[in-house]
Enzyme design. Structure first.
Site, PDB file in Angstrom:
ATOM      1  N   CYS A  12      -2.491  -6.002  -3.927  1.00  0.00           N
ATOM      2  CA  CYS A  12      -2.084  -4.389  -3.041  1.00  0.00           C
ATOM      3  C   CYS A  12      -0.559  -5.272  -1.940  1.00  0.00           C
ATOM      4  O   CYS A  12      -0.983  -6.301  -1.273  1.00  0.00           O
ATOM      5  CB  CYS A  12      -3.431  -4.539  -1.684  1.00  0.00           C
ATOM      6  SG  CYS A  12      -2.755  -3.953  -0.374  1.00  0.00           S
ATOM      7  N   CYS A  15      -0.564  -5.365   2.024  1.00  0.00           N
ATOM      8  CA  CYS A  15      -1.573  -6.583   2.125  1.00  0.00           C
ATOM      9  C   CYS A  15      -1.279  -7.809   2.354  1.00  0.00           C
ATOM     10  O   CYS A  15      -1.552  -8.148   3.071  1.00  0.00           O
ATOM     11  CB  CYS A  15      -3.309  -6.693   1.355  1.00  0.00           C
ATOM     12  SG  CYS A  15      -4.101  -5.238   1.364  1.00  0.00           S
TER      13      CYS A  15
END
Length: 81
Positions: A12, A15
Site C-alpha cells: 500500500c 501506508c
C-alpha cells in the site's frame, strides 16, 4: 489506556508514506501496526475496508477511526481528542 491500531500493508503506497510518520510519533502516542495480510482476524474484527486506517481504542473499546493519510498534527489531535 489509549492505543491506536494502525492497519496497513507493505504493498500500500499511502501506508508506506504514513509509516515513517507514525514511527516519528512513537514517543507521543501508543500505537500498534497491524499488517492486514498477516493479521486478517484483526482486520475482520474491526471491519477494515480501506487502508491506511487508524482506530483509536480506549480501555479496549473503539472510540474513533480515520482512513487515509494524515498529518502529524491530525494524528496527535486524533489520539488526544
Amino acid at each position: 489506556m489509549k492505543q491506536i491500531l494502525y492497519f496497513s500493508a507493505g504493498w500500500c503506497g499511502p501506508c508506506r508514506q504514513l509509516s515513517p510518520l507514525m514511527e516519528s510519533l512513537k514517543d507521543q502516542i501508543n500505537y500498534q501496526k497491524v499488517d492486514v495480510d498477516k493479521q486478517q482476524d484483526l482486520s475482520m474484527k474491526y471491519n477494515i475496508r480501506n487502508i491506511p486506517t487508524l482506530i483509536l481504542l480506549e480501555n479496549g473499546e473503539v472510540k474513533d477511526r480515520t482512513v487515509g493519510n494524515q498529518t502529524p498534527q491530525s494524528i496527535l489531535n486524533f489520539y488526544n481528542g
